[in-house]
Design an enzyme around this catalytic site. Structure first.
Site, PDB file in Angstrom:
ATOM      1  N   GLY A 255       4.894  -0.683  22.647  1.00 14.90           N
ATOM      2  CA  GLY A 255       4.727  -2.027  22.116  1.00 14.90           C
ATOM      3  C   GLY A 255       3.960  -1.823  20.552  1.00 14.90           C
ATOM      4  O   GLY A 255       3.716  -0.617  20.139  1.00 14.90           O
ATOM      5  N   ARG A 256       3.986  -2.595  19.674  1.00 12.93           N
ATOM      6  CA  ARG A 256       3.477  -2.819  18.413  1.00 12.93           C
ATOM      7  C   ARG A 256       2.005  -3.586  18.302  1.00 12.93           C
ATOM      8  O   ARG A 256       1.923  -4.433  18.538  1.00 12.93           O
ATOM      9  CB  ARG A 256       4.578  -3.327  17.480  1.00 12.93           C
ATOM     10  CG  ARG A 256       5.827  -2.936  17.616  1.00 12.93           C
ATOM     11  CD  ARG A 256       6.300  -1.854  16.734  1.00 12.93           C
ATOM     12  NE  ARG A 256       5.968  -1.779  15.560  1.00 12.93           N
ATOM     13  CZ  ARG A 256       5.892  -0.660  14.670  1.00 12.93           C
ATOM     14  NH1 ARG A 256       6.073   0.551  15.079  1.00 12.93           N
ATOM     15  NH2 ARG A 256       5.597  -0.983  13.445  1.00 12.93           N
TER      16      ARG A 256
ATOM     17  N   HIS B 238      42.563 -15.355  19.102  1.00 16.32           N
ATOM     18  CA  HIS B 238      42.912 -14.106  19.941  1.00 16.32           C
ATOM     19  C   HIS B 238      43.721 -12.865  19.372  1.00 16.32           C
ATOM     20  O   HIS B 238      44.374 -13.119  18.414  1.00 16.32           O
ATOM     21  CB  HIS B 238      43.995 -14.765  20.816  1.00 16.32           C
ATOM     22  CG  HIS B 238      44.719 -13.705  21.889  1.00 16.32           C
ATOM     23  ND1 HIS B 238      43.844 -13.130  22.988  1.00 16.32           N
ATOM     24  CD2 HIS B 238      45.740 -12.912  22.060  1.00 16.32           C
ATOM     25  CE1 HIS B 238      44.435 -12.361  23.652  1.00 16.32           C
ATOM     26  NE2 HIS B 238      45.802 -12.080  23.060  1.00 16.32           N
TER      27      HIS B 238
ATOM     28  N   LYS C 106       0.859  -1.191  -0.006  1.00 17.64           N
ATOM     29  CA  LYS C 106       0.010  -0.063   0.044  1.00 17.64           C
ATOM     30  C   LYS C 106       0.979   1.327   0.003  1.00 17.64           C
ATOM     31  O   LYS C 106       0.176   2.414  -0.305  1.00 17.64           O
ATOM     32  CB  LYS C 106      -0.918   0.026   1.387  1.00 17.64           C
ATOM     33  CG  LYS C 106      -0.289   0.017   2.492  1.00 17.64           C
ATOM     34  CD  LYS C 106      -1.311   0.418   3.758  1.00 17.64           C
ATOM     35  CE  LYS C 106      -0.399   0.210   5.045  1.00 17.64           C
ATOM     36  NZ  LYS C 106      -1.378   0.558   6.195  1.00 17.64           N
TER      37      LYS C 106
ATOM     38  N   GLY D 132       9.579  -2.138   1.591  1.00 22.55           N
ATOM     39  CA  GLY D 132      10.631  -2.823   2.544  1.00 22.55           C
ATOM     40  C   GLY D 132      10.047  -2.513   4.145  1.00 22.55           C
ATOM     41  O   GLY D 132      10.501  -2.964   5.069  1.00 22.55           O
ATOM     42  N   GLY D 133       8.692  -2.214   4.281  1.00 20.59           N
ATOM     43  CA  GLY D 133       7.897  -2.179   5.314  1.00 20.59           C
ATOM     44  C   GLY D 133       8.483  -1.318   6.709  1.00 20.59           C
ATOM     45  O   GLY D 133       9.188  -0.535   6.461  1.00 20.59           O
ATOM     46  N   THR D 134       8.167  -1.764   7.683  1.00 23.84           N
ATOM     47  CA  THR D 134       8.685  -1.229   8.949  1.00 23.84           C
ATOM     48  C   THR D 134      10.143  -1.231   9.072  1.00 23.84           C
ATOM     49  O   THR D 134      10.922  -0.238   9.312  1.00 23.84           O
ATOM     50  CB  THR D 134       7.827  -1.696  10.255  1.00 23.84           C
ATOM     51  OG1 THR D 134       6.686  -1.583  10.142  1.00 23.84           O
ATOM     52  CG2 THR D 134       8.231  -1.158  11.704  1.00 23.84           C
TER      53      THR D 134
HETATM   54  C1  LIG Z   1      12.028   1.479  15.513  1.00 29.64           C
HETATM   55  C2  LIG Z   1      12.316  -0.127  15.321  1.00 29.64           C
HETATM   56  C3  LIG Z   1      13.139  -0.687  15.270  1.00 29.64           C
HETATM   57  C4  LIG Z   1      13.359  -2.231  15.018  1.00 29.64           C
HETATM   58  N1  LIG Z   1      14.470  -2.645  15.024  1.00 29.64           N
HETATM   59  C5  LIG Z   1      14.562  -3.797  14.647  1.00 29.64           C
HETATM   60  C6  LIG Z   1      15.791  -4.757  14.849  1.00 29.64           C
HETATM   61  O1  LIG Z   1      17.039  -4.116  14.880  1.00 29.64           O
HETATM   62  N2  LIG Z   1      15.754  -5.989  14.548  1.00 29.64           N
HETATM   63  C7  LIG Z   1      14.661  -6.812  13.993  1.00 29.64           C
HETATM   64  O2  LIG Z   1      14.754  -8.003  14.078  1.00 29.64           O
HETATM   65  N3  LIG Z   1      13.615  -6.078  14.344  1.00 29.64           N
HETATM   66  C8  LIG Z   1      13.487  -4.780  14.614  1.00 29.64           C
HETATM   67  N4  LIG Z   1      12.161  -4.072  14.647  1.00 29.64           N
HETATM   68  C9  LIG Z   1      10.941  -4.893  14.244  1.00 29.64           C
HETATM   69  C10 LIG Z   1      10.908  -5.123  12.741  1.00 29.64           C
HETATM   70  O3  LIG Z   1      10.831  -3.941  12.082  1.00 29.64           O
HETATM   71  C11 LIG Z   1       9.503  -5.957  12.395  1.00 29.64           C
HETATM   72  O4  LIG Z   1       9.431  -7.180  13.264  1.00 29.64           O
HETATM   73  C12 LIG Z   1       9.584  -6.352  11.122  1.00 29.64           C
HETATM   74  O5  LIG Z   1       9.463  -5.162  10.408  1.00 29.64           O
HETATM   75  C13 LIG Z   1       8.403  -7.071  10.762  1.00 29.64           C
HETATM   76  O6  LIG Z   1       8.225  -7.290   9.380  1.00 29.64           O
HETATM   77  P1  LIG Z   1       6.699  -7.767   8.717  1.00 29.64           P
HETATM   78  O7  LIG Z   1       7.265  -8.283   7.261  1.00 29.64           O
HETATM   79  O8  LIG Z   1       6.081  -8.712   9.341  1.00 29.64           O
HETATM   80  O9  LIG Z   1       5.935  -6.440   8.734  1.00 29.64           O
HETATM   81  P2  LIG Z   1       6.345  -4.881   8.224  1.00 29.64           P
HETATM   82  O10 LIG Z   1       7.843  -4.716   7.911  1.00 29.64           O
HETATM   83  O11 LIG Z   1       5.691  -3.997   9.130  1.00 29.64           O
HETATM   84  O12 LIG Z   1       5.767  -4.602   6.794  1.00 29.64           O
HETATM   85  C14 LIG Z   1       4.564  -4.662   6.531  1.00 29.64           C
HETATM   86  C15 LIG Z   1       4.124  -4.226   5.297  1.00 29.64           C
HETATM   87  O13 LIG Z   1       2.701  -4.381   4.871  1.00 29.64           O
HETATM   88  C16 LIG Z   1       2.038  -3.201   4.255  1.00 29.64           C
HETATM   89  N5  LIG Z   1       0.650  -3.339   4.588  1.00 29.64           N
HETATM   90  C17 LIG Z   1       0.002  -3.337   5.593  1.00 29.64           C
HETATM   91  N6  LIG Z   1      -1.371  -3.569   5.433  1.00 29.64           N
HETATM   92  C18 LIG Z   1      -1.226  -3.693   3.863  1.00 29.64           C
HETATM   93  C19 LIG Z   1      -2.587  -3.632   3.017  1.00 29.64           C
HETATM   94  N7  LIG Z   1      -3.938  -4.035   3.754  1.00 29.64           N
HETATM   95  N8  LIG Z   1      -2.450  -3.999   1.768  1.00 29.64           N
HETATM   96  C20 LIG Z   1      -0.943  -3.558   1.196  1.00 29.64           C
HETATM   97  N9  LIG Z   1       0.104  -3.653   1.985  1.00 29.64           N
HETATM   98  C21 LIG Z   1      -0.242  -3.581   3.224  1.00 29.64           C
HETATM   99  C22 LIG Z   1       2.706  -2.079   5.099  1.00 29.64           C
HETATM  100  O14 LIG Z   1       2.776  -0.786   4.362  1.00 29.64           O
HETATM  101  C23 LIG Z   1       4.335  -2.583   5.117  1.00 29.64           C
HETATM  102  O15 LIG Z   1       4.954  -2.220   4.212  1.00 29.64           O
HETATM  103  C24 LIG Z   1      12.036  -2.748  14.742  1.00 29.64           C
HETATM  104  C25 LIG Z   1      10.818  -2.060  14.699  1.00 29.64           C
HETATM  105  C26 LIG Z   1      10.705  -0.782  15.123  1.00 29.64           C
HETATM  106  C27 LIG Z   1       9.720  -0.115  15.162  1.00 29.64           C
END
Ligand SMILES: Cc1cc2nc3c(=O)[nH]c(=O)nc-3n(C[C@H](O)[C@H](O)[C@H](O)COP(=O)(O)OP(=O)(O)OC[C@H]3O[C@@H](n4cnc5c(N)ncnc54)[C@H](O)[C@@H]3O)c2cc1C
Length: 467
Positions: free
Chosen positions: A272-273, A446, A36, A41-43
């Site tokens: 939290g998330r 070492h 969307k 690359g997401g979160t």
């Molecule tokens: C500040 C911060 C730091 C972090 N640091 C780390 C770290 O160092 N190491 C680590 O392992 N984890 C870390 N995390 C957690 C990590 O970012 C998440 O666990 C990870 O991004 C989850 O991946 P995911 O693919 O499940 O979802 P996400 O990365 O959240 O991606 C989901 C995607 O789906 C899309 N989407 C949602 N709904 C729809 C829809 N209906 N239609 C189309 N697209 C949609 C969104 O736009 C998004 O692009 C961190 C999180 C935060 C907030």
């Protein structure tokens, strides 16, 4: 048999979704990925793992400059150009987001822009500015991720009340910052901005910081944060949060019940998330939820046949990028009829990129005891490791939790320099089912930081040399 246009539709391009789509392409599945947002690359890539670690890297470099005289380097008036720091961070994000696009293309994954909704029966509706279309696939992966939870009655804004998104967009270093929540996200931002010169207060409702970690790790982080001048209030409540004038005010009730008015330029809410499972059409399927998270079986399949869920939306696994990716690999292997190995929850590393850093895997000492294991603990301080002293970071320790009977490694918990890299050895050892004895025989070069890992395994039997 009815012919459907796709073998797989992936919803979401975070580390779970994009990796799953690429793997599906590699297996020859006709795959589409719906996202969307304009960028991929997401979160993780856009507002999580990558931009925070880019800032942390600069915080490390900055700290070295500020304390360069300790190493015999005179650095007159070093100046932090924060807009440039932000540009660098943004550049790293853009490079890798574009990279995801290229990788998807190479794997012949079709990228579809728009908001996806499950319609049941293998159908996905996609809404975009271009209109509405309904796609159909044999399999669907829900990888819609998560977003920051807010405290009741609060709304994030770009100026005062921030989540991970707004704080990453700041163009200057705030004078003062209050952080509510001492989980990984909260403590990482506290660590970044403290080193950039912000006056930081961390408020946590639970009795300890990083509560998912071993208790000794929490204690050590709290001790180190206090030493760095970060105010830490655990077992405390923040109430009556109000924006006003130059910043944010709140009432703090400490663990002893004392009340105090606090004020800062910015407030970061890191409590939290929330899984993104609302408004995605769950009600059109048989998918079952547990407090908003999607229930899956060992192959990541939901109660709706052919619909899988991975990553932050999944119930029962930690919200981490590498978990999302692994779950994606399992789901795709399963639907493609390839060998799939279910995720082992006791072998998931967790890393927190504070100073000192944290890396851990497996059971904490308390969890191992609660599980009825006869526990033996080995502990080695980085103070006894020459490489740590050379690097000027000899805070922290390595703690090995082992079973007394056969020396099974139950958990390893590291706080100290490069903890997030060092944990890799423990993860590999546990995956290979190596015992403490095997790790004691393993030769560690070492002088390295990972010698300390070897010493910690020796410490399980009281046999470490340098401490
Ligand atoms: C500040 C911060 C730091 C972090 N640091 C780390 C770290 O160092 N190491 C680590 O392992 N984890 C870390 N995390 C957690 C990590 O970012 C998440 O666990 C990870 O991004 C989850 O991946 P995911 O693919 O499940 O979802 P996400 O990365 O959240 O991606 C989901 C995607 O789906 C899309 N989407 C949602 N709904 C729809 C829809 N209906 N239609 C189309 N697209 C949609 C969104 O736009 C998004 O692009 C961190 C999180 C935060 C907030």
């Amino acid at each position: 048999m009815k012919k459907v246009p796709y073998d797989l539709i992936v919803i979401g391009s975070g580390p779970g979704g994009y990796s799953a789509a690429i793997r599906a392409g590699q297996y020859g599945l006709k795959t589409a990925l719906v996202e969307k947002q304009a960028r991929l690359g997401g979160t993780c890539l856009l507002v999580g793992c990558i931009p925070t670690k880019a800032l942390l890297q600069t915080a490390d470099v900055w700290e070295r400059f500020v304390h360069a005289d300790k190493e015999g380097i005179q650095c007159e008036n070093p100046r932090l150009d924060y807009p440039k720091v932000k540009d660098r961070k943004d550049g790293i994000v853009t490079k890798h987001s574009n990279g995801v696009g290229m990788l998807l293309k190479r794997a012949k994954v079709e990228r579809i822009a728009g908001y996806a909704t499950l319609k049941g029966g293998g159908k996905v509706e996609v809404r975009s500015e271009a209109g509405v279309q309904t796609l159909e696939a044999k399999n669907i992966i829900v990888a819609t991720g998560s977003e920051a939870r807010m405290l009741p009655g609060l709304e994030p804004d770009p100026e005062f009340i921030l989540t991970n998104i707004e704080i990453l967009n700041l163009t200057s270093v705030p004078k003062s910052l209050m952080v509510i929540g001492a989980g990984a996200v909260g403590v990482e931002f506290a660590s970044i901005f403290k080193r950039f010169g912000t006056d930081v207060t961390v408020i946590e409702m639970l009795p300890r910081m990083v509560p998912v970690e071993d208790e000794d790790i929490s204690k050590e982080l709290e001790r180190n944060f206090r030493k760095q001048g970060i105010r830490v209030e655990t077992g405390a409540r923040a109430e009556n949060i109000q924006k006003g004038g130059q910043g944010v005010k709140l009432t703090l009730t400490t663990r002893n019940g004392k009340q105090e008015e606090l004020e800062a330029e910015k407030l970061l809410v890191a409590v939290g998330r929330k899984p993104n499972t609302e408004n995605i059409g769950i009600e059109n399927t048989k998918i079952e939820l547990d407090r908003g998270f999607i229930k899956v079986d060992q192959w990541q399949e939901t109660a709706e046949p052919g619909v899988y869920a991975i990553g932050d939306v999944v119930a029962g696994t930690p919200q981490l990028a590498h978990v999302a990716t692994r779950e994606g690999m399992i789901a795709v292997a399963h639907m493609a009829g390839k060998e799939a190995v279910p995720i082992n929850k006791t072998r998931i590393p967790g890393c927190t990129y504070t100073e000192p850093g944290i890396g851990s895997v497996g059971l904490t000492e308390a969890q191992a005891k609660a599980a009825g294991r006869k526990v033996r603990v080995g502990r080695f301080p980085f103070g006894g490791n020459s490489r740590a002293t050379i690097l000027g970071h000899h805070e922290g320790f390595i703690k090995v939790v082992a079973d007394e009977t056969y020396g099974e490694i139950l958990g390893v918990h590291i706080i100290g320099p490069e903890a997030f890299e060092l944990i890799a050895e423990a993860v590999a050892a546990m995956e290979a089912e190596a015992t403490v004895d095997v790790m004691m025989q393993t030769i560690h070069a070492h002088p390295t930081l990972y010698e300390a890992v070897g010493e910690a395994f020796n410490a399980v039997y009281g046999l470490s040399i340098n401490a």
